[in-house]
Design an enzyme around this catalytic site. Structure first.
Site, PDB file in Angstrom:
ATOM      1  N   ASP A  51     125.721  48.553  92.942  1.00  0.00           N
ATOM      2  CA  ASP A  51     126.093  49.495  91.884  1.00  0.00           C
ATOM      3  C   ASP A  51     125.262  49.321  90.614  1.00  0.00           C
ATOM      4  OD1 ASP A  51     128.055  50.328  93.688  1.00  0.00           O
ATOM      5  OD2 ASP A  51     129.501  48.882  92.912  1.00  0.00           O
ATOM      6  N   LYS A  57     120.883  52.175  91.788  1.00  0.00           N
ATOM      7  CA  LYS A  57     119.771  52.393  92.735  1.00  0.00           C
ATOM      8  C   LYS A  57     119.606  53.878  93.041  1.00  0.00           C
ATOM      9  CE  LYS A  57     121.964  49.732  95.627  1.00  0.00           C
ATOM     10  NZ  LYS A  57     123.035  49.178  94.787  1.00  0.00           N
ATOM     11  N   GLY A 106     127.765  53.556  97.802  1.00  0.00           N
ATOM     12  CA  GLY A 106     128.072  54.769  97.046  1.00  0.00           C
ATOM     13  C   GLY A 106     126.995  54.910  95.989  1.00  0.00           C
ATOM     14  N   HIS A 107     126.125  55.887  96.138  1.00  0.00           N
ATOM     15  CA  HIS A 107     124.998  56.064  95.217  1.00  0.00           C
ATOM     16  C   HIS A 107     125.223  57.361  94.436  1.00  0.00           C
ATOM     17  CE1 HIS A 107     122.254  53.313  97.853  1.00  0.00           C
ATOM     18  NE2 HIS A 107     123.348  52.731  97.431  1.00  0.00           N
ATOM     19  N   GLN A 154     123.619  48.224  98.874  1.00  0.00           N
ATOM     20  CA  GLN A 154     124.138  46.917  98.474  1.00  0.00           C
ATOM     21  C   GLN A 154     123.059  46.203  97.632  1.00  0.00           C
ATOM     22  OE1 GLN A 154     124.668  47.746 102.153  1.00  0.00           O
ATOM     23  NE2 GLN A 154     126.206  48.888 101.059  1.00  0.00           N
TER      24      GLN A 154
HETATM   25  P1  GDP Z   1     124.183  52.347  93.100  1.00  0.00           P
HETATM   26  O1  GDP Z   1     125.179  52.000  94.154  1.00  0.00           O
HETATM   27  O2  GDP Z   1     123.288  51.203  92.782  1.00  0.00           O
HETATM   28  O3  GDP Z   1     123.420  53.603  93.387  1.00  0.00           O
HETATM   29  O4  GDP Z   1     125.015  52.609  91.773  1.00  0.00           O
HETATM   30  P2  GDP Z   1     126.390  53.477  91.640  1.00  0.00           P
HETATM   31  O5  GDP Z   1     126.062  54.904  91.693  1.00  0.00           O
HETATM   32  O6  GDP Z   1     127.417  52.965  92.565  1.00  0.00           O
HETATM   33  O7  GDP Z   1     126.879  53.010  90.217  1.00  0.00           O
HETATM   34  C1  GDP Z   1     126.110  53.216  89.082  1.00  0.00           C
HETATM   35  C2  GDP Z   1     126.908  54.074  88.085  1.00  0.00           C
HETATM   36  O8  GDP Z   1     126.294  54.056  86.827  1.00  0.00           O
HETATM   37  C3  GDP Z   1     126.949  55.534  88.483  1.00  0.00           C
HETATM   38  O9  GDP Z   1     128.148  56.086  88.017  1.00  0.00           O
HETATM   39  C4  GDP Z   1     125.776  56.135  87.737  1.00  0.00           C
HETATM   40  O10 GDP Z   1     125.925  57.512  87.476  1.00  0.00           O
HETATM   41  C5  GDP Z   1     125.815  55.358  86.466  1.00  0.00           C
HETATM   42  N1  GDP Z   1     124.523  55.109  85.820  1.00  0.00           N
HETATM   43  C6  GDP Z   1     123.302  54.880  86.386  1.00  0.00           C
HETATM   44  N2  GDP Z   1     122.391  54.581  85.430  1.00  0.00           N
HETATM   45  C7  GDP Z   1     123.047  54.622  84.259  1.00  0.00           C
HETATM   46  C8  GDP Z   1     122.659  54.370  82.905  1.00  0.00           C
HETATM   47  O11 GDP Z   1     121.515  54.018  82.592  1.00  0.00           O
HETATM   48  N3  GDP Z   1     123.627  54.482  81.951  1.00  0.00           N
HETATM   49  C9  GDP Z   1     124.913  54.827  82.240  1.00  0.00           C
HETATM   50  N4  GDP Z   1     125.783  54.925  81.245  1.00  0.00           N
HETATM   51  N5  GDP Z   1     125.312  55.078  83.502  1.00  0.00           N
HETATM   52  C10 GDP Z   1     124.398  54.961  84.487  1.00  0.00           C
HETATM   53  P1  IMO Z   2     126.024  50.100  96.820  1.00  0.00           P
HETATM   54  O1  IMO Z   2     124.915  50.488  97.751  1.00  0.00           O
HETATM   55  C1  IMO Z   2     129.103  47.273  95.585  1.00  0.00           C
HETATM   56  C2  IMO Z   2     130.942  44.849  98.734  1.00  0.00           C
HETATM   57  C3  IMO Z   2     132.416  45.112  98.985  1.00  0.00           C
HETATM   58  C4  IMO Z   2     132.868  43.735  99.450  1.00  0.00           C
HETATM   59  C5  IMO Z   2     131.664  43.247 100.248  1.00  0.00           C
HETATM   60  C6  IMO Z   2     131.809  43.439 101.754  1.00  0.00           C
HETATM   61  O2  IMO Z   2     126.811  51.234  96.294  1.00  0.00           O
HETATM   62  O3  IMO Z   2     125.513  49.190  95.762  1.00  0.00           O
HETATM   63  P2  IMO Z   2     131.643  45.603 103.316  1.00  0.00           P
HETATM   64  O4  IMO Z   2     132.441  46.860 103.307  1.00  0.00           O
HETATM   65  O5  IMO Z   2     130.185  45.799 103.146  1.00  0.00           O
HETATM   66  O6  IMO Z   2     131.978  44.726 104.500  1.00  0.00           O
HETATM   67  O7  IMO Z   2     132.188  44.781 102.024  1.00  0.00           O
HETATM   68  O8  IMO Z   2     130.544  43.979  99.788  1.00  0.00           O
HETATM   69  N1  IMO Z   2     130.074  46.052  98.816  1.00  0.00           N
HETATM   70  C7  IMO Z   2     129.579  46.687  97.747  1.00  0.00           C
HETATM   71  N2  IMO Z   2     129.778  46.463  96.422  1.00  0.00           N
HETATM   72  N3  IMO Z   2     128.247  48.238  95.992  1.00  0.00           N
HETATM   73  C8  IMO Z   2     128.008  48.445  97.311  1.00  0.00           C
HETATM   74  O9  IMO Z   2     127.048  49.286  97.752  1.00  0.00           O
HETATM   75  C9  IMO Z   2     128.711  47.678  98.251  1.00  0.00           C
HETATM   76  N4  IMO Z   2     128.748  47.629  99.601  1.00  0.00           N
HETATM   77  C10 IMO Z   2     129.570  46.622  99.930  1.00  0.00           C
HETATM   78  O10 IMO Z   2     133.076  45.520  97.809  1.00  0.00           O
HETATM   79  O11 IMO Z   2     133.020  42.889  98.330  1.00  0.00           O
HETATM   80 MG    MG Z   3     127.235  52.036  94.463  1.00  0.00          MG
END
Ligand code: GDP
Ligand code: IMO
Ligand code: MG
Length: 432
Positions: free
Chosen positions: A13, A16, A40-41, A230
């Site tokens: 999170d 990416k 979740g991206h 991840q």
């Molecule tokens: P990922 O799993 O690495 O793709 O990241 P996620 O989408 O799960 O979580 C990142 C969260 O931060 C999302 O809600 C994005 O919309 C948000 N986000 C990404 N870059 C920025 C940033 O520079 N500033 C802020 N405030 N939010 C951001």
């Molecule tokens: P993105 O790509 C954050 C965490 C889960 C749990 C552990 C094992 O959005 O960054 P799993 O379901 O993979 O067996 O869970 O890994 N986890 C993540 N945490 N972002 C993710 O993906 C994750 N994918 C798995 O919360 O702690």
């Molecule tokens: Mg994510």
């Protein structure tokens, strides 16, 4: 670009998805190479305006999907939950996107319905201290089946013996679920098969020998992005085992899971969130408690894009970032969510570990101690900049103290920050 991998450096999170979406504007191909719909991206750009909350939350579709010129490959190293994929494509279409640029490698594994049931049952059976806090998306069981060489692959959907194998394996997992886990509420196999095939029919046409496409894009010198899911500290080998995911997440996985030889990956971008978050238990040396934890979560909207769970928040951990760099040898980094820290007059970074049992010194810098469950960081204060930076598009316009913070991250990782993200929207990015 030609071949660029985007890798998370913390516990996931980091943003990416945002960085891949940004770079995909110039990419001919984007390949998801690991994990499954545990990811979740989140993407926010001009195409997501009409989607719920104005964003797209992608779980398995690669984040290059918004560029109609980009071929998006769900690669060999992934595990695909067919209903999620079918629903995700249909939601993107309802949001006005033309989704005719996605293919699935025949070698990608399939998350079968019993993998999800078993993930839930295993998690339920674990004692409180041993719970992994999985996303309950079947990841442990699907990657276990893959390595036991009994998994289903996307290509198997095109074979005539698929139905027989489905029923055979149903019987095997039914026994495991009932006898080991006392799980009696398992849908009937015919119902399960019918539902599975309804979704499978919707995506069957996307399954192909994707590696042939990858080879021809590589040979033409096309721009290829490898989208990591991840992150470093959730990696099955180098992360905080057993509190990690079940697939590999480092640069090595980018090669293995896409089929692109390691020496053909030219750029390795590490995505670093300006503070740390973690969903689920396990080592988190800089973890905050109380009011500050809540503030970071509210400012950064730190709720899981897959499960909606609140993410635990903490300060940046410099030794762990240095470790992430040693495992991946990044050519550049993208620092994200630095805007979230804007109103803090002072905050902290982790510089080592306290009360470590293995070493004498007051602040232990051995990262293997930081990866231990219960480890606590020694902190150093950082001056905040106290101003909103979410509209800034030039590095030189960032407040001096924000630049100093970026420099501290660069120094710890011995890598230059080429991207500074100051908001969730694609446009809110400083490129140096
Ligand atoms: P990922 O799993 O690495 O793709 O990241 P996620 O989408 O799960 O979580 C990142 C969260 O931060 C999302 O809600 C994005 O919309 C948000 N986000 C990404 N870059 C920025 C940033 O520079 N500033 C802020 N405030 N939010 C951001
Ligand atoms: P993105 O790509 C954050 C965490 C889960 C749990 C552990 C094992 O959005 O960054 P799993 O379901 O993979 O067996 O869970 O890994 N986890 C993540 N945490 N972002 C993710 O993906 C994750 N994918 C798995 O919360 O702690
Ligand atoms: Mg994510």
């Amino acid at each position: 670009m030609p071949v660029t991998a985007v890798i998370g450096t913390q516990w996931g999170d980091e943003g990416k998805g945002k960085i891949v979406d940004l770079l995909a504007q110039d990419a001919d191909m984007v390949i998801r190479f690991n994990g499954g719909n545990n990811a979740g991206h989140t993407i926010e750009n001009e195409h997501t305006k009409d989607m719920p909350e104005g964003v797209a939350k992608l779980h398995i579709v690669p984040a290059g999907v918004f560029n109609s010129r980009t071929l998006n490959v769900i690669g060999a190293g992934t595990a695909v939950h067919i209903p999620t994929l079918a629903q995700e494509i249909s939601e993107l279409k309802s949001g006005g996107l033309n989704v005719n640029n996605v293919i699935i490698s025949k070698k990608a594994h399939l998350v079968m319905p019993w993998h999800v049931l078993l993930d839930e049952a295993e998690e339920l059976k674990r004692s409180p201290k041993k719970k992994i806090g999985t996303t309950k998306r079947g990841m442990g069981p699907v990657f276990a089946a893959k390595h036991a060489r009994k998994g289903f692959r996307a290509g198997d959907l095109l074979r005539t013996d698929f139905r027989d194998r489905f029923f055979d394996q149903y019987n095997e997992y039914e026994l495991i679920l009932q006898i080991l886990y006392r799980h009696w509420d398992i849908p009937n196999p015919s119902v399960m098969y019918r539902e599975f095939m309804e979704y499978a029919e919707q995506v069957r046409g996307l399954i192909c020998n994707a590696e042939n496409e990858i080879d021809s894009y590589l040979n033409r010198g096309s721009n290829i992005l490898l989208e990591g899911a991840q992150a470093m500290l959730l990696d099955i080998d180098h992360g905080t085992y057993p509190f990690c995911t079940s697939s590999a997440c480092t640069i090595a996985a980018a090669s293995q899971g896409s089929g692109i030889p390691a020496n053909r990956i030219d750029e390795r971008i590490g995505v670093v969130k300006a503070y740390s978050t973690r969903v689920g238990p396990g080592a988190f040396p800089t973890k905050l408690e109380g009011a500050m934890d809540n503030k970071l979560r509210e400012w950064g909207k730190e709720y899981g894009a897959t499960t909606g769970r609140p993410r635990a928040c903490g300060w940046l951990d410099l030794p762990l970032l240095s470790y992430a760099n040693r495992r991946n040898d990044f050519t550049s980094i993208a620092v994200t969510k630095i805007d979230v820290l804007h109103s803090l007059p002072q905050f902290y970074v982790g510089i080592g570990y306290k009360n470590c049992s293995e070493h004498e010194q007051a602040v232990c810098e051995d990262v293997s101690c930081g990866l231990e469950e219960g480890s606590q960081a020694a902190l150093r204060p950082v001056d905040g900049w106290n101003s909103d930076i979410s509209g800034i598009t030039k590095y030189s316009r960032l407040p001096k103290k924000a630049r100093a913070y970026v420099r501290a991250i660069e120094d710890a990782m011995k890598t230059k920050a080429k991207f500074i993200s100051v908001g969730p929207h694609r446009e809110q990015t400083i490129i140096r």
